[in-house]
Design an enzyme around this catalytic site. Structure first.
Site, mmCIF file in Angstrom:
data_model
loop_
_atom_site.group_PDB
_atom_site.id
_atom_site.type_symbol
_atom_site.label_atom_id
_atom_site.label_comp_id
_atom_site.label_asym_id
_atom_site.label_seq_id
_atom_site.Cartn_x
_atom_site.Cartn_y
_atom_site.Cartn_z
ATOM 1 C CG HIS A 1 33.321 10.150 22.206
ATOM 2 N ND1 HIS A 1 32.918 11.457 22.038
ATOM 3 C CD2 HIS A 1 32.194 9.403 22.061
ATOM 4 C CE1 HIS A 1 31.631 11.496 21.796
ATOM 5 N NE2 HIS A 1 31.149 10.255 21.823
ATOM 6 C CG HIS B 1 31.148 11.835 26.018
ATOM 7 N ND1 HIS B 1 31.660 10.648 25.556
ATOM 8 C CD2 HIS B 1 29.828 11.794 25.748
ATOM 9 C CE1 HIS B 1 30.694 9.910 25.048
ATOM 10 N NE2 HIS B 1 29.565 10.595 25.145
ATOM 11 C CB CYS C 1 17.035 9.422 19.656
ATOM 12 S SG CYS C 1 17.970 9.917 18.224
ATOM 13 C CG HIS D 1 21.269 7.382 16.089
ATOM 14 N ND1 HIS D 1 20.435 8.177 16.829
ATOM 15 C CD2 HIS D 1 22.334 7.103 16.873
ATOM 16 C CE1 HIS D 1 20.964 8.352 18.033
ATOM 17 N NE2 HIS D 1 22.110 7.721 18.082
ATOM 18 C CB CYS E 1 15.360 6.540 16.983
ATOM 19 S SG CYS E 1 17.162 6.367 16.961
ATOM 20 C CB CYS F 1 16.853 8.035 13.449
ATOM 21 S SG CYS F 1 17.735 9.156 14.554
ATOM 22 C CE LYS G 1 32.301 1.098 21.200
ATOM 23 N NZ LYS G 1 31.278 0.704 22.150
ATOM 24 C CE LYS H 1 26.420 11.620 13.254
ATOM 25 N NZ LYS H 1 25.003 11.323 13.233
HETATM 26 O O1 ME8 Z 1 22.400 12.386 25.147
HETATM 27 N N1 ME8 Z 1 30.465 16.728 19.430
HETATM 28 O O2 ME8 Z 1 23.975 11.296 26.431
HETATM 29 P P1 ME8 Z 1 25.173 11.088 25.400
HETATM 30 C C1 ME8 Z 1 30.218 17.486 20.502
HETATM 31 N N2 ME8 Z 1 22.179 10.767 28.258
HETATM 32 N N3 ME8 Z 1 29.664 17.004 21.638
HETATM 33 C C2 ME8 Z 1 29.353 15.708 21.692
HETATM 34 C C3 ME8 Z 1 29.591 14.851 20.588
HETATM 35 C C4 ME8 Z 1 30.185 15.417 19.413
HETATM 36 N N4 ME8 Z 1 30.476 14.700 18.335
HETATM 37 N N5 ME8 Z 1 29.182 13.616 20.941
HETATM 38 C C5 ME8 Z 1 28.720 13.690 22.219
HETATM 39 C C6 ME8 Z 1 22.746 11.836 26.183
HETATM 40 N N6 ME8 Z 1 28.825 14.949 22.678
HETATM 41 C C7 ME8 Z 1 21.804 11.803 27.368
HETATM 42 C C8 ME8 Z 1 21.820 13.147 28.055
HETATM 43 S S1 ME8 Z 1 21.104 14.803 30.025
HETATM 44 C C9 ME8 Z 1 19.972 14.791 31.246
HETATM 45 C C10 ME8 Z 1 20.933 13.243 29.252
HETATM 46 C C11 ME8 Z 1 28.467 15.408 24.049
HETATM 47 O O3 ME8 Z 1 26.127 10.164 26.077
HETATM 48 C C12 ME8 Z 1 27.494 16.574 24.012
HETATM 49 O O4 ME8 Z 1 27.503 17.199 25.259
HETATM 50 O O5 ME8 Z 1 24.671 10.717 24.076
HETATM 51 C C13 ME8 Z 1 26.176 15.850 23.813
HETATM 52 O O6 ME8 Z 1 25.055 16.658 24.095
HETATM 53 C C14 ME8 Z 1 26.353 14.722 24.799
HETATM 54 O O7 ME8 Z 1 27.756 14.366 24.680
HETATM 55 C C15 ME8 Z 1 25.478 13.519 24.502
HETATM 56 O O8 ME8 Z 1 25.873 12.506 25.376
#
Ligand code: ME8
Length: 512
Positions: free
Chosen positions: A19, A22, A130, A147, A127, A144, A299, A296
């Site tokens: 999304h 990411h 997380c 979340h 959680c 949490c 989904k 926020k």
């Molecule tokens: O945390 N605004 O993965 P994740 C800005 N797998 N960036 C955002 C965002 C938002 N609303 N939502 C997501 C994880 N991101 C772990 C990481 S690393 C070794 C393991 C981006 O799929 C941002 O980069 O929940 C955030 O840190 C990341 O997606 C979290 O992705």
């Protein structure tokens, strides 16, 4: 800055499809990768997917499939999304890749042998979202903080990493490297966290509760906690691809994350590196959160923005531009379609697009698209415009190195505004009416074509497709940012034929 730069995105969980959030991190890293390459640096850019743990097992279960099949499917969606969006990653890593599993087990073995992993009893508030335990004081109304859901009390025997014994070393490292965590606000947040005693980190899950993970090399009844597994990707992927050159890249390692995963990256990861005998990474770059208007992005609220839909509707570069220009790196930002359309129309349609089409249209109308000579016909205003581009380039590079990406774009747009001013002041359309002034009109348009050529150079890392379209209209080759300073003249020899102008960013109306 070293000549080798290693840039990483987080490894995204495969429990959801890509999304806006990411996409932001990935586009930022892609832009910086393109920028550093253009400056002549040797870049290694890695992204990928995080595939083990409770969250993925639960998502697979909910969609009636195995974690492996589920992870294969969503990981492929991430990869193909980045491919469709032209993301120039050098390697896409999955935490289920063999070489990654091997390094996680090797590091666990080493840290265990060194006495930094012990077996113990633990009860805590967990959680699933997380994938981590929360201390009582970290919960908000018993929930949490991220979340806003109830945590679950889990008590079981597990393996622990002696993170607490690295607390002082970590504080010392942060004090010695004050720009390790950027922007500074996040470094202060971490130092604040470290004022409290650091707890040891639970790094295992009993297979009886969760089988989807990397087995501990010293106890087959347990799998590795997903964070102790996932963070190691930054080394496993690098060493897998770069072998002996790994340490050189590691010295220039920069991780990019949002603030949600600050603690694992700023506390778990450096202490893990210390225990495993690796140097700590160079920078942790932390950005804020994208919200959807006031709320926020989630989904369940049905307000998730998908990158491929944005590409389809508005084009890739305008989406990249909006993300990079709208968010001040480090601060939160809000996405609304109205803000997107307003910025598109002001900066891209009326700004860059209009400038390019005016210059090319005049060139076509007055000189059949052939660039004229400027020799002996230049005036002081021309040198001022050239100076505006020299300043833009210097400022842009400075801001990129400091991660003020939105200000870097602002610096480039200042040069575009200088072009608009130059057109008003030189008034080629008026001069054209006097026969004797026509050679000067040719010189003015020559200067403006040079300005557009440099614009293509400057915007290339941010908007690669637009830079290419601009170059195609000007019939010129790409030029890197490693060139010392804008060289004006020389490229457009008199008679150089431009292509037909096209509209780069047709104006959008609300509802488009
Ligand atoms: O945390 N605004 O993965 P994740 C800005 N797998 N960036 C955002 C965002 C938002 N609303 N939502 C997501 C994880 N991101 C772990 C990481 S690393 C070794 C393991 C981006 O799929 C941002 O980069 O929940 C955030 O840190 C990341 O997606 C979290 O992705």
């Amino acid at each position: 800055m070293t000549d080798r730069v290693y840039l990483t995105t987080p490894l995204y969980y495969v429990n959801a499809e890509p999304h806006l959030g990411h996409t932001y991190t990935t586009v930022v890293v892609d832009t910086l990768a393109r920028y550093h390459r253009s400056c002549g640096r040797d870049v290694f850019f890695m992204t990928g997917t995080d595939e083990h743990g409770d969250k993925i097992a639960a998502a697979a279960h909910a969609s009636d499939t195995t974690p492996r099949t589920y992870a294969d499917r969503i990981s492929a969606i991430f990869r193909s999304t980045w491919d469709t969006c032209g993301i120039t990653y050098d390697h896409f890593i999955r935490t289920t890749d063999d070489y990654h599993v091997a390094l996680v087990q090797e590091i666990l073995e080493r840290v265990h042998a060194a006495g930094d992993i012990y077996f113990g009893d633990y009860g805590g508030n967990y959680c699933v979202g997380c994938e981590r335990f929360y201390a009582e004081r970290e919960l908000v109304d018993g929930k949490c903080p991220d979340h806003e859901t109830e945590t679950e009390w889990i008590k079981e025997e597990n393996y622990f990493f002696k993170m607490s014994s690295y607390q002082d070393r970590l504080i010392g490292h942060l004090e010695k490297h004050p720009d390790m965590i950027r922007p500074a606000g996040y470094k202060n947040e971490v130092l604040g966290l470290l004022r409290e005693p650091l707890e040891d980190l639970c790094i295992s899950r009993p297979k009886s509760r969760l089988a989807w993970g990397i087995e501990l090399p010293f106890d087959e009844n347990y799998v590795t906690y997903v964070w102790f597994d996932a963070l190691i990707n930054y080394l496993s992927g690098l060493y897998h691809l770069k072998g002996e050159q790994g340490p050189d890249y590691w010295a220039g390692a920069q991780h990019f994350i949002a603030k949600d995963i600050l603690k694992p990256h700023a506390v778990f990861w450096p202490t893990m590196l210390m225990a495993a005998g690796y140097p700590v990474y160079h920078h942790l770059n932390v950005h804020g959160y994208w919200n959807m208007g006031e709320s926020k992005m989630s989904k369940s609220l049905g307000n998730v923005i998908r990158p491929l839909e944005m590409k389809e509707r508005f084009g890739l570069d305008s989406f990249r531009y909006f993300l990079l220009r709208e968010m001040a790196f480090g601060m939160d930002s809000s996405f609304t379609e109205d803000a997107f359309i307003a910025r598109f129309n002001a900066d891209l349609s009326n700004g860059l697009g209009n400038l390019a089409s005016r210059v090319l249209a005049m060139q076509k109308k007055y000189f059949a698209g052939r660039v004229q000579s400027a020799e002996g016909l230049t005036e002081a205003l021309d040198a001022e415009l050239e100076a505006a581009f020299v300043t833009a380039e210097t400022e842009m590079k400075e801001h990129m190195d400091n991660l003020a990406i939105h200000v870097a774009l602002e610096a480039v747009w200042k040069a575009l505004n200088a072009c608009d001013k130059y057109i008003v002041e030189t008034a080629p359309f008026k001069l054209w009416k006097e026969e004797s002034q026509r050679p000067r009109v040719g010189a003015i348009l020559h200067v403006l074509c040079d300005a557009l050529r440099h614009t293509a150079r400057l915007i290339d890392p941010f908007m690669p497709e637009t830079a290419e379209r601009l170059r195609n209209m000007l019939s010129v080759h790409p030029e890197p940012l490693s060139l010392a300073a804008p060289a004006w003249g020389g490229v457009f020899v008199p008679g150089h034929q431009l292509a037909d102008p096209e509209s780069l960013f047709p104006r959008l109306d609300v509802g488009d």
